[in-house]
Design a protein around this motif. Structure first.
Motif, PDB file in Angstrom:
ATOM      1  N   LEU A  79       0.835  -1.205   0.000  1.00 46.86           N
ATOM      2  CA  LEU A  79       0.000   0.000   0.000  1.00 46.86           C
ATOM      3  C   LEU A  79       0.870   1.255   0.000  1.00 46.86           C
ATOM      4  O   LEU A  79       0.686   2.160  -0.827  1.00 46.86           O
ATOM      5  CB  LEU A  79      -0.934  -0.019   1.214  1.00 46.86           C
ATOM      6  N   PHE A  80       1.825   1.326   0.920  1.00 51.04           N
ATOM      7  CA  PHE A  80       2.683   2.518   1.003  1.00 51.04           C
ATOM      8  C   PHE A  80       3.602   2.639  -0.205  1.00 51.04           C
ATOM      9  O   PHE A  80       3.880   3.752  -0.665  1.00 51.04           O
ATOM     10  CB  PHE A  80       3.505   2.503   2.294  1.00 51.04           C
ATOM     11  N   ASP A  81       4.067   1.522  -0.735  1.00 44.85           N
ATOM     12  CA  ASP A  81       4.959   1.571  -1.888  1.00 44.85           C
ATOM     13  C   ASP A  81       4.220   2.016  -3.147  1.00 44.85           C
ATOM     14  O   ASP A  81       4.768   2.765  -3.959  1.00 44.85           O
ATOM     15  CB  ASP A  81       5.610   0.198  -2.103  1.00 44.85           C
ATOM     16  N   LEU A 126       6.337  11.125   3.070  1.00 46.20           N
ATOM     17  CA  LEU A 126       7.786  10.948   2.988  1.00 46.20           C
ATOM     18  C   LEU A 126       8.208   9.889   1.969  1.00 46.20           C
ATOM     19  O   LEU A 126       9.315   9.939   1.441  1.00 46.20           O
ATOM     20  CB  LEU A 126       8.354  10.598   4.362  1.00 46.20           C
ATOM     21  N   VAL A 127       7.328   8.944   1.682  1.00 41.99           N
ATOM     22  CA  VAL A 127       7.639   7.933   0.670  1.00 41.99           C
ATOM     23  C   VAL A 127       7.736   8.621  -0.690  1.00 41.99           C
ATOM     24  O   VAL A 127       8.698   8.413  -1.441  1.00 41.99           O
ATOM     25  CB  VAL A 127       6.587   6.800   0.642  1.00 41.99           C
ATOM     26  N   GLY A 128       6.772   9.452  -0.999  1.00 45.99           N
ATOM     27  CA  GLY A 128       6.786  10.204  -2.253  1.00 45.99           C
ATOM     28  C   GLY A 128       7.946  11.173  -2.326  1.00 45.99           C
ATOM     29  O   GLY A 128       8.564  11.337  -3.381  1.00 45.99           O
ATOM     30  N   ARG A 129       8.253  11.790  -1.221  1.00 44.85           N
ATOM     31  CA  ARG A 129       9.389  12.725  -1.192  1.00 44.85           C
ATOM     32  C   ARG A 129      10.689  11.990  -1.497  1.00 44.85           C
ATOM     33  O   ARG A 129      11.515  12.472  -2.267  1.00 44.85           O
ATOM     34  CB  ARG A 129       9.471  13.415   0.165  1.00 44.85           C
ATOM     35  N   ALA A 130      10.861  10.817  -0.890  1.00 45.64           N
ATOM     36  CA  ALA A 130      12.065  10.020  -1.161  1.00 45.64           C
ATOM     37  C   ALA A 130      12.094   9.574  -2.619  1.00 45.64           C
ATOM     38  O   ALA A 130      13.154   9.590  -3.256  1.00 45.64           O
ATOM     39  CB  ALA A 130      12.110   8.807  -0.231  1.00 45.64           C
ATOM     40  N   ASP A 131      10.947   9.198  -3.161  1.00 41.66           N
ATOM     41  CA  ASP A 131      10.856   8.760  -4.550  1.00 41.66           C
ATOM     42  C   ASP A 131      11.239   9.901  -5.502  1.00 41.66           C
ATOM     43  O   ASP A 131      11.920   9.681  -6.502  1.00 41.66           O
ATOM     44  CB  ASP A 131       9.446   8.262  -4.852  1.00 41.66           C
ATOM     45  N   ILE A 137      12.484   1.858   1.444  1.00 39.30           N
ATOM     46  CA  ILE A 137      12.864   1.776   2.860  1.00 39.30           C
ATOM     47  C   ILE A 137      11.883   2.587   3.704  1.00 39.30           C
ATOM     48  O   ILE A 137      11.414   2.119   4.753  1.00 39.30           O
ATOM     49  CB  ILE A 137      14.320   2.260   3.072  1.00 39.30           C
ATOM     50  N   VAL A 138      11.547   3.780   3.228  1.00 43.51           N
ATOM     51  CA  VAL A 138      10.583   4.619   3.964  1.00 43.51           C
ATOM     52  C   VAL A 138       9.209   3.931   3.984  1.00 43.51           C
ATOM     53  O   VAL A 138       8.542   3.904   5.030  1.00 43.51           O
ATOM     54  CB  VAL A 138      10.503   6.034   3.356  1.00 43.51           C
ATOM     55  N   ALA A 139       8.788   3.361   2.858  1.00 44.43           N
ATOM     56  CA  ALA A 139       7.522   2.615   2.836  1.00 44.43           C
ATOM     57  C   ALA A 139       7.585   1.444   3.814  1.00 44.43           C
ATOM     58  O   ALA A 139       6.602   1.146   4.501  1.00 44.43           O
ATOM     59  CB  ALA A 139       7.223   2.114   1.419  1.00 44.43           C
ATOM     60  N   GLY A 140       8.737   0.794   3.902  1.00 46.80           N
ATOM     61  CA  GLY A 140       8.924  -0.303   4.856  1.00 46.80           C
ATOM     62  C   GLY A 140       8.825   0.163   6.293  1.00 46.80           C
ATOM     63  O   GLY A 140       8.242  -0.520   7.144  1.00 46.80           O
ATOM     64  N   VAL A 141       9.387   1.338   6.586  1.00 45.14           N
ATOM     65  CA  VAL A 141       9.298   1.895   7.943  1.00 45.14           C
ATOM     66  C   VAL A 141       7.840   2.200   8.280  1.00 45.14           C
ATOM     67  O   VAL A 141       7.365   1.863   9.377  1.00 45.14           O
ATOM     68  CB  VAL A 141      10.180   3.158   8.094  1.00 45.14           C
TER      69      VAL A 141
END
Length: 161
Positions: free
Chosen positions: A113-115, A121-126, A139-143
Motif C-alpha cells: 500500500l505505502f509503496d 515521505l515515501v513520495g518525497r524520497a521517490d 525503505i521509507v515505505a517499509g518503515v
C-alpha cells in the motif's frame, strides 16, 4: 548487475513486478530469520540496500528513467524492513516466526500500500531521483509499514485480548 537488481529475474514477471519482488522477499526473510533471527535479517537488509544501490547506480547511469519496473531489489529491502517488528518479536520471545503470521500479512499488505500510493515521505524520497531515490522510497515505505504492524499488533494484544 541485472540479476541482482531484478532479484534473479523476478522483476521481469508480469503483472506487477514490484508485488512479485515483495512476495519473493517473504520466504527469503523467513529463511534468513531461521538462520540468524532478527539481527541477521537486519544485517542482510543493510547489505541488500547497499548492493541494490550500487546495482541501480550502474544499471541506470546515463538513462533518463532511473527506476525501471524490473528493478525490484528495492522492494526486497523495503519488505524486509516492514517485517522487522515480526522478526524482532519472534526473536525476543524465542518463538517460531510463523506463529506471528498475521504480522506477515499486515507487513506485506501495508508495505505494498505505502509503496504503491507513495504518501508523504515515501513520495518525497521517490522524487529524490537517482539510485538513492529508487532504494530509499521503499525503505521509507517499509518503515511506515513496520509502524503499522506494531500499531496493529498492539491493538490486537491490548484491545482484543
Amino acid at each position: 548487475m541485472k540479476w541482482i537488481a531484478s532479484v534473479f529475474g523476478v522483476g521481469f514477471l508480469k503483472p506487477g513486478p514490484g508485488t512479485w519482488g515483495s512476495a519473493v522477499a517473504l520466504p527469503l526473510a523467513w529463511g534468513i530469520h531461521q538462520v540468524g533471527g532478527f539481527w541477521l535479517l537486519l544485517n542482510v537488509t543493510i547489505f541488500v540496500f547497499l548492493t541494490g544501490y550500487i546495482a541501480v547506480q550502474r544499471l541506470t547511469a546515463g538513462q533518463a528513467h532511473s527506476d525501471p519496473g524490473w528493478i525490484v531489489i528495492d522492494e526486497v529491502a523495503g519488505q524486509w524492513v516492514a517485517l522487522f517488528p515480526v522478526s524482532y518479536g519472534a526473536t525476543m520471545m524465542s518463538i517460531d516466526v510463523l506463529r506471528l503470521w498475521p504480522g506477515w500479512i499486515a507487513a506485506f499488505v501495508l508495505f505494498r500500500l505505502f509503496d504503491i500510493r507513495k504518501p508523504w515521505l515515501v513520495g518525497r524520497a521517490d522524487r529524490h531521483g537517482g539510485p538513492l531515490g529508487v532504494m530509499l522510497d521503499d525503505i521509507v515505505a517499509g518503515v511506515f509499514a513496520a509502524v503499522g504492524v506494531v500499531v496493529l499488533g498492539t491493538l490486537y494484544h491490548v484491545v482484543l485480548i
